[in-house]
Motif scaffolding. Structure first.
Motif, short mmCIF file in Angstrom:
data_model
loop_
_atom_site.label_atom_id
_atom_site.label_comp_id
_atom_site.label_asym_id
_atom_site.label_seq_id
_atom_site.Cartn_x
_atom_site.Cartn_y
_atom_site.Cartn_z
N THR A 226 -9.33 10.41 6.90
CA THR A 226 -8.53 9.27 6.47
C THR A 226 -9.41 8.06 6.12
O THR A 226 -10.57 7.98 6.53
N LEU A 227 -8.83 7.14 5.37
CA LEU A 227 -9.50 5.90 4.97
C LEU A 227 -8.44 4.82 4.78
O LEU A 227 -7.35 5.09 4.25
N ILE A 228 -8.75 3.60 5.19
CA ILE A 228 -7.81 2.49 5.05
C ILE A 228 -7.65 2.11 3.58
O ILE A 228 -8.62 1.94 2.86
N PHE A 229 -6.39 1.98 3.16
CA PHE A 229 -6.02 1.47 1.84
C PHE A 229 -5.33 0.13 2.06
O PHE A 229 -4.30 0.06 2.70
N ARG A 230 -5.91 -0.93 1.50
CA ARG A 230 -5.46 -2.29 1.84
C ARG A 230 -4.80 -2.97 0.63
O ARG A 230 -5.35 -2.96 -0.48
N THR A 231 -3.63 -3.58 0.86
CA THR A 231 -2.90 -4.28 -0.19
C THR A 231 -2.48 -5.65 0.29
O THR A 231 -1.83 -5.77 1.33
N THR A 232 -2.84 -6.69 -0.47
CA THR A 232 -2.48 -8.05 -0.08
C THR A 232 -1.05 -8.36 -0.47
O THR A 232 -0.45 -7.70 -1.33
N ALA A 233 -0.53 -9.44 0.12
CA ALA A 233 0.82 -9.88 -0.20
C ALA A 233 0.92 -10.35 -1.64
O ALA A 233 2.00 -10.33 -2.24
N GLN A 234 -0.20 -10.77 -2.23
CA GLN A 234 -0.20 -11.31 -3.59
C GLN A 234 -0.35 -10.23 -4.67
O GLN A 234 -0.23 -10.53 -5.86
N ALA A 235 -0.60 -9.00 -4.28
CA ALA A 235 -0.78 -7.93 -5.27
C ALA A 235 0.51 -7.75 -6.06
O ALA A 235 1.61 -7.77 -5.51
N GLU A 236 0.37 -7.54 -7.36
CA GLU A 236 1.54 -7.39 -8.23
C GLU A 236 2.41 -6.18 -7.85
O GLU A 236 3.60 -6.15 -8.15
N PHE A 237 1.80 -5.22 -7.19
CA PHE A 237 2.53 -4.01 -6.80
C PHE A 237 2.84 -3.98 -5.30
O PHE A 237 3.21 -2.94 -4.75
N SER A 238 2.70 -5.13 -4.63
CA SER A 238 2.86 -5.17 -3.18
C SER A 238 4.24 -4.69 -2.71
O SER A 238 4.37 -4.11 -1.64
N GLY A 239 5.27 -4.93 -3.52
CA GLY A 239 6.62 -4.53 -3.14
C GLY A 239 7.01 -3.15 -3.59
O GLY A 239 8.15 -2.70 -3.31
N ASN A 240 6.10 -2.44 -4.28
CA ASN A 240 6.40 -1.08 -4.74
C ASN A 240 6.33 -0.09 -3.59
O ASN A 240 5.60 -0.28 -2.61
N ALA A 241 7.07 0.97 -3.72
CA ALA A 241 7.08 2.02 -2.69
C ALA A 241 5.78 2.82 -2.74
O ALA A 241 5.25 3.12 -3.82
N VAL A 242 5.25 3.13 -1.58
CA VAL A 242 4.08 4.00 -1.49
C VAL A 242 4.45 5.37 -2.05
O VAL A 242 5.44 5.97 -1.64
N PRO A 243 3.69 5.90 -3.02
CA PRO A 243 4.06 7.17 -3.66
C PRO A 243 3.96 8.36 -2.72
O PRO A 243 3.14 8.37 -1.78
N ASN A 244 4.74 9.35 -3.02
CA ASN A 244 4.84 10.54 -2.18
C ASN A 244 3.94 11.68 -2.64
O ASN A 244 3.86 12.72 -1.99
N GLY A 245 3.25 11.50 -3.80
CA GLY A 245 2.44 12.58 -4.34
C GLY A 245 0.98 12.50 -3.97
O GLY A 245 0.55 11.66 -3.17
N SER A 246 0.21 13.38 -4.58
CA SER A 246 -1.25 13.40 -4.37
C SER A 246 -1.94 13.24 -5.72
O SER A 246 -1.31 13.34 -6.77
N GLY A 247 -3.24 13.01 -5.67
CA GLY A 247 -3.98 12.85 -6.92
C GLY A 247 -5.22 12.00 -6.74
O GLY A 247 -5.97 12.19 -5.77
N GLN A 248 -5.41 11.03 -7.66
CA GLN A 248 -6.62 10.20 -7.67
C GLN A 248 -6.26 8.72 -7.53
O GLN A 248 -5.22 8.29 -8.00
N ILE A 249 -7.16 7.98 -6.88
CA ILE A 249 -7.01 6.53 -6.78
C ILE A 249 -8.36 5.89 -7.12
O ILE A 249 -9.38 6.26 -6.56
#
Length: 277
Positions: A226-249
């Motif tokens: 595992t690895l921490i994925f960090r999102t600030t309150a100011q991120a444009e996608f902060s209110g989006n749902a965490v996706p359920n799939g797999s792939g690349q980031i």
């Protein structure tokens, strides 16, 4: 006669408009570049730095300003980065960051932009495993790296006319490989990952799970690492749902204390469209 005048005026307008149109890309204006003419005379790896904040020590073997060359990897366009710019060398051998008291830096310092950085007058520090450049700031009498003032930062960060594609800079790594100081501030893409089960069904940022202005979720690979994925309150996608799939980031590796933290720049960096593993 009036009809003839109208005809001639209309014809003139058509000719002028036709002359202004670029048949290949008429929506995109062509702008002259006013980039710097500076040339690097040393590598960022040669910068002397310790865990203590110190004024950059002039390289006496170099006449004039000491200048390094690096390429922008981060972006504050999506709101997930704030008043800091990450850089790496073109060959991805070294990464570092510069603190600036400026927002919307993505307009002039977008990912892939080559920047020539004057070192004389900057302060240096090895902080959380990575080289940090900037001004100096005192907290309770102790010096720490501070942000370069808006009035001064362009003295040190000199924008060139060269912009390389992101694919020239990005390194494709596994989650396990990424947990290494050598990747800090570099542009990387983690392959074959997904968010942990406990994160699915939540949003990227949640006020009831706020740690220093951001929410931490866990990325997970097929081995269970595992690895921490960090999102600030100011991120444009902060209110989006965490996706359920797999792939690349894609994004930038940072570190706080002993914890590696991965930061996506925009929602387009997150490509989890395959089924969960």
């Amino acid at each position: 006669m009036k009809t003839l005048y109208k005809y001639l005026i209309a014809l003139s307008l058509i000719i002028i408009m036709a002359g202004c149109v670029n048949d290949d890309d008429y929506n995109t204006p062509v702008l002259d570049c006013d980039g710097t003419t500076l040339v690097k005379n040393m590598e960022p790896q040669a910068i002397p730095a310790t865990s203590q904040v110190q004024l950059y020590a002039d390289n006496t073997a170099i006449s004039g300003d000491d200048i390094i060359e690096a390429y922008v990897t981060s972006s504050d366009k999506g709101g997930n980065f704030y008043k800091t710019i990450s850089f790496q060398t073109l060959d991805a051998s070294f990464g570092f960051s510069v603190d600036v008291d400026v927002t919307s830096t993505f307009i002039n310092f977008e990912p892939g932009r080559k920047v020539l950085i004057k070192l004389n007058g900057l302060y240096t520090q090895l902080y959380n495993g990575s080289l940090n450049l900037g001004g100096v700031y005192l907290i309770n009498g102790f010096a720490t790296i501070g942000r370069l003032p808006e009035a001064d930062y362009l003295t040190y960060l000199n924008r060139s006319c060269t912009v390389v594609p992101e694919e020239t800079l990005v390194q494709h790594v596994t989650l396990t490989q990424l947990k290494n100081d050598s990747y800090l501030n570099k542009l990387v893409e983690i392959d074959n990952v997904q968010f942990a089960d406990t994160s699915v069904g939540h949003t990227y940022y949640e006020s009831n799970n706020d740690i220093g202005g951001a929410t931490n979720h866990l990325l997970k690979d097929a081995t269970g690492d595992t690895l921490i994925f960090r999102t600030t309150a100011q991120a444009e996608f902060s209110g989006n749902a965490v996706p359920n799939g797999s792939g690349q980031i894609r994004g930038i590796l940072t570190k706080y204390g002993n914890d590696y933290q991965f930061i996506a720049r925009t929602k387009e960096d997150i490509k989890l469209n395959a089924p969960r593993f």
